[in-house]
Write a protein that holds these residues in place. Structure first.
Motif, PDB file in Angstrom:
ATOM      1  N   THR A 124     124.668  32.660  43.012  1.00 52.38           N
ATOM      2  CA  THR A 124     123.509  32.667  42.124  1.00 52.38           C
ATOM      3  C   THR A 124     122.287  32.264  42.922  1.00 52.38           C
ATOM      4  OG1 THR A 124     122.670  31.842  39.998  1.00 52.38           O
ATOM      5  CG2 THR A 124     123.771  30.243  41.409  1.00 52.38           C
ATOM      6  N   PHE A 125     121.172  32.136  42.233  1.00 56.52           N
ATOM      7  CA  PHE A 125     119.997  31.522  42.813  1.00 56.52           C
ATOM      8  C   PHE A 125     119.990  30.053  42.419  1.00 56.52           C
ATOM      9  CE2 PHE A 125     119.021  35.938  43.070  1.00 56.52           C
ATOM     10  CZ  PHE A 125     118.226  36.056  44.196  1.00 56.52           C
ATOM     11  N   ASP A 126     119.150  29.287  43.063  1.00 57.78           N
ATOM     12  CA  ASP A 126     119.021  27.879  42.701  1.00 57.78           C
ATOM     13  C   ASP A 126     118.308  27.820  41.360  1.00 57.78           C
ATOM     14  OD1 ASP A 126     118.353  25.207  42.409  1.00 57.78           O
ATOM     15  OD2 ASP A 126     118.079  24.894  44.549  1.00 57.78           O
ATOM     16  N   ASN A 127     119.089  27.771  40.286  1.00 56.33           N
ATOM     17  CA  ASN A 127     118.544  27.956  38.948  1.00 56.33           C
ATOM     18  C   ASN A 127     117.661  26.809  38.481  1.00 56.33           C
ATOM     19  OD1 ASN A 127     119.804  30.516  38.424  1.00 56.33           O
ATOM     20  ND2 ASN A 127     121.731  29.401  38.373  1.00 56.33           N
ATOM     21  N   PHE A 128     117.990  25.595  38.865  1.00 59.63           N
ATOM     22  CA  PHE A 128     117.110  24.470  38.558  1.00 59.63           C
ATOM     23  C   PHE A 128     115.764  24.665  39.260  1.00 59.63           C
ATOM     24  CE2 PHE A 128     115.444  20.157  38.946  1.00 59.63           C
ATOM     25  CZ  PHE A 128     115.682  19.629  37.678  1.00 59.63           C
ATOM     26  N   LYS A 129     115.831  25.145  40.501  1.00 60.55           N
ATOM     27  CA  LYS A 129     114.603  25.371  41.273  1.00 60.55           C
ATOM     28  C   LYS A 129     113.740  26.459  40.638  1.00 60.55           C
ATOM     29  CE  LYS A 129     112.923  26.195  45.982  1.00 60.55           C
ATOM     30  NZ  LYS A 129     113.332  26.429  47.389  1.00 60.55           N
ATOM     31  N   VAL A 130     114.377  27.454  40.000  1.00 62.61           N
ATOM     32  CA  VAL A 130     113.606  28.477  39.289  1.00 62.61           C
ATOM     33  C   VAL A 130     112.676  27.812  38.282  1.00 62.61           C
ATOM     34  CG1 VAL A 130     113.740  30.353  37.602  1.00 62.61           C
ATOM     35  CG2 VAL A 130     115.263  30.355  39.582  1.00 62.61           C
ATOM     36  N   GLY A 131     113.224  26.895  37.479  1.00 60.56           N
ATOM     37  CA  GLY A 131     112.407  26.188  36.505  1.00 60.56           C
ATOM     38  C   GLY A 131     111.363  25.310  37.158  1.00 60.56           C
ATOM     39  N   VAL A 132     111.734  24.679  38.266  1.00 63.10           N
ATOM     40  CA  VAL A 132     110.769  23.853  38.989  1.00 63.10           C
ATOM     41  C   VAL A 132     109.591  24.701  39.461  1.00 63.10           C
ATOM     42  CG1 VAL A 132     110.407  22.487  41.085  1.00 63.10           C
ATOM     43  CG2 VAL A 132     112.442  22.103  39.700  1.00 63.10           C
ATOM     44  N   VAL A 133     109.884  25.883  39.988  1.00 64.41           N
ATOM     45  CA  VAL A 133     108.816  26.784  40.457  1.00 64.41           C
ATOM     46  C   VAL A 133     107.878  27.138  39.302  1.00 64.41           C
ATOM     47  CG1 VAL A 133     108.343  29.109  41.318  1.00 64.41           C
ATOM     48  CG2 VAL A 133     110.131  27.720  42.386  1.00 64.41           C
ATOM     49  N   GLN A 134     108.439  27.404  38.131  1.00 66.70           N
ATOM     50  CA  GLN A 134     107.605  27.707  36.963  1.00 66.70           C
ATOM     51  C   GLN A 134     106.750  26.508  36.571  1.00 66.70           C
ATOM     52  OE1 GLN A 134     110.770  28.854  34.291  1.00 66.70           O
ATOM     53  NE2 GLN A 134     110.546  31.031  34.758  1.00 66.70           N
ATOM     54  N   GLY A 135     107.382  25.334  36.506  1.00 65.40           N
ATOM     55  CA  GLY A 135     106.645  24.132  36.133  1.00 65.40           C
ATOM     56  C   GLY A 135     105.549  23.799  37.121  1.00 65.40           C
ATOM     57  N   GLU A 136     105.845  23.930  38.402  1.00 64.70           N
ATOM     58  CA  GLU A 136     104.844  23.608  39.426  1.00 64.70           C
ATOM     59  C   GLU A 136     103.697  24.606  39.417  1.00 64.70           C
ATOM     60  OE1 GLU A 136     107.597  21.232  42.707  1.00 64.70           O
ATOM     61  OE2 GLU A 136     107.126  23.361  43.026  1.00 64.70           O
TER      62      GLU A 136
END
Length: 349
Positions: A124-136
């Motif tokens: 998969t992709f780093d799914n938590f990081k996906v959300g972090v990228v959106q939040g940042e």
């Protein structure tokens, strides 16, 4: 005798290679309704075929019994490895048990298969990081660290049956929750828990209906929305549709809208100034990694993983390979999406 032995060994090697090349690999995708699953399935089928494997690709029309039947049929058809992007992560236990009985290895693809020990690997992709990228992205765009605020937000998350959806939402909240707690972000609808903002099966029309209800109940007086954090593009499209018909974008402007997958419709919206960003998970990278893992499994080699701690499916921690996501927006989409060959200019006209 030595010559005969050499010939026998050579013949055995040829037969062994032929057997490996003829290995059948099943690929179970959830639906053709979302652009990304079509791309994932077709690209993986192409790579598997080029690698010399026989690929059996099936789409399950977002119907769990159909996917269960398809996976069991793949096992009966002699597939030695099956790659599964699940519709609902906890619903394929019978097929996973059958795979284990038959010695078939299972790779969970982008959605973790839950509540069963017979999941060999996860890619998969780093799914938590996906959300972090959106939040940042939102944090930087509104200068939340320094601006006085308050800013008005709404949230739209993904399918509660998809284990990834919680990672996406929690990743974004890891950046934004402190601003909610401080009162710098105000969620007018009051909906800040995953259960309240989730979108079953990630459907655009479901996200649109919920957004329309929120707008009618909370923004009919012309109140401005600064950001609407959406976990992926199909939900972002629903929110965008709702805003076009139920919000004065000409006067108030578009809120910051996040997304994920860089679907064509959403990329066009980014170019038009309607959606602000979309996290790009280059599924070519993920598919190529999975095909590499398939080859390693069939060759009896050590399988590449880079995370053996994060993804617990309630029975075991599944060895995982995580690819890194990046974001695309109106400023960089040509470099990220066109120059890389993911899309052509014509597709985004």
């Amino acid at each position: 005798m030595k010559k005969i032995l050499a010939l026998v060994l050579a013949l055995a090697l040829v037969l062994s290679c032929a057997s490996a090349l003829a290995a059948k690999v099943g690929v179970s995708m959830p639906t053709k309704d979302l652009q990304r699953w079509n791309q994932d399935g077709e690209y993986m089928e192409k790579l598997l075929t080029e690698a010399g494997f026989e690929a059996e690709l099936q789409y399950a029309s977002n119907d769990v019994p159909t996917q269960l039947n398809q996976v069991e049929t793949m096992i009966d058809d002699g597939c030695e490895v099956i790659v599964i992007a699940a519709i609902e992560g906890s619903s394929l236990g019978a097929a996973l048990d059958k795979a284990a009985e038959k010695g078939v290895k299972v790779i969970a693809y982008d959605r973790l298969l839950m509540d069963n020990a017979n999941v060999d690997y996860y890619a998969t992709f780093d799914n938590f990081k996906v959300g972090v990228v959106q939040g940042e992205f939102v944090e930087k765009a509104l200068d939340l660290a320094n601006a006085a605020g308050p800013f008005t937000f709404e949230f739209t998350a993904g399918d509660p049956g998809d284990n990834n959806a919680g990672f996406f939402f929690n990743g974004a909240m890891s950046v934004l929750k402190k601003y909610i707690d401080e009162g710098k972000i105000v969620v007018t609808s009051g909906q800040t828990e995953f259960a309240d903002v989730a979108t079953p099966t990630w459907k655009t029309d479901v996200a649109q209906k919920r957004a329309e209800d929120i707008l009618t109940a909370n923004y009919a007086d012309g109140k401005k929305i600064d950001a609407w954090v959406c976990s992926n593009d199909s939900t972002a499209l629903g929110v965008t549709n709702a805003l076009e018909d139920n919000y004065d974008v000409d006067t108030l402007g578009w809120p910051i809208i996040t997304g994920q997958d860089c679907d064509i419709a959403n990329t066009k919206n980014m170019i038009a100034g309607k959606q602000s960003m979309s996290v790009f998970k280059d599924t070519r990278t993920l598919a190529a990694q999975v095909v590499k893992m398939v080859g390693q499994i069939l060759a009896g080699e050590t399988v590449d993983v880079n995370d053996e701690e994060t993804y617990n499916n309630n029975v075991k921690v599944v060895p995982s390979f995580l690819c890194d996501p990046v974001f695309a927006n109106a400023e960089n989409y040509k470099t990220i999406l066109i120059d890389s060959g993911y899309y052509t200019e014509d597709q985004l006209q």
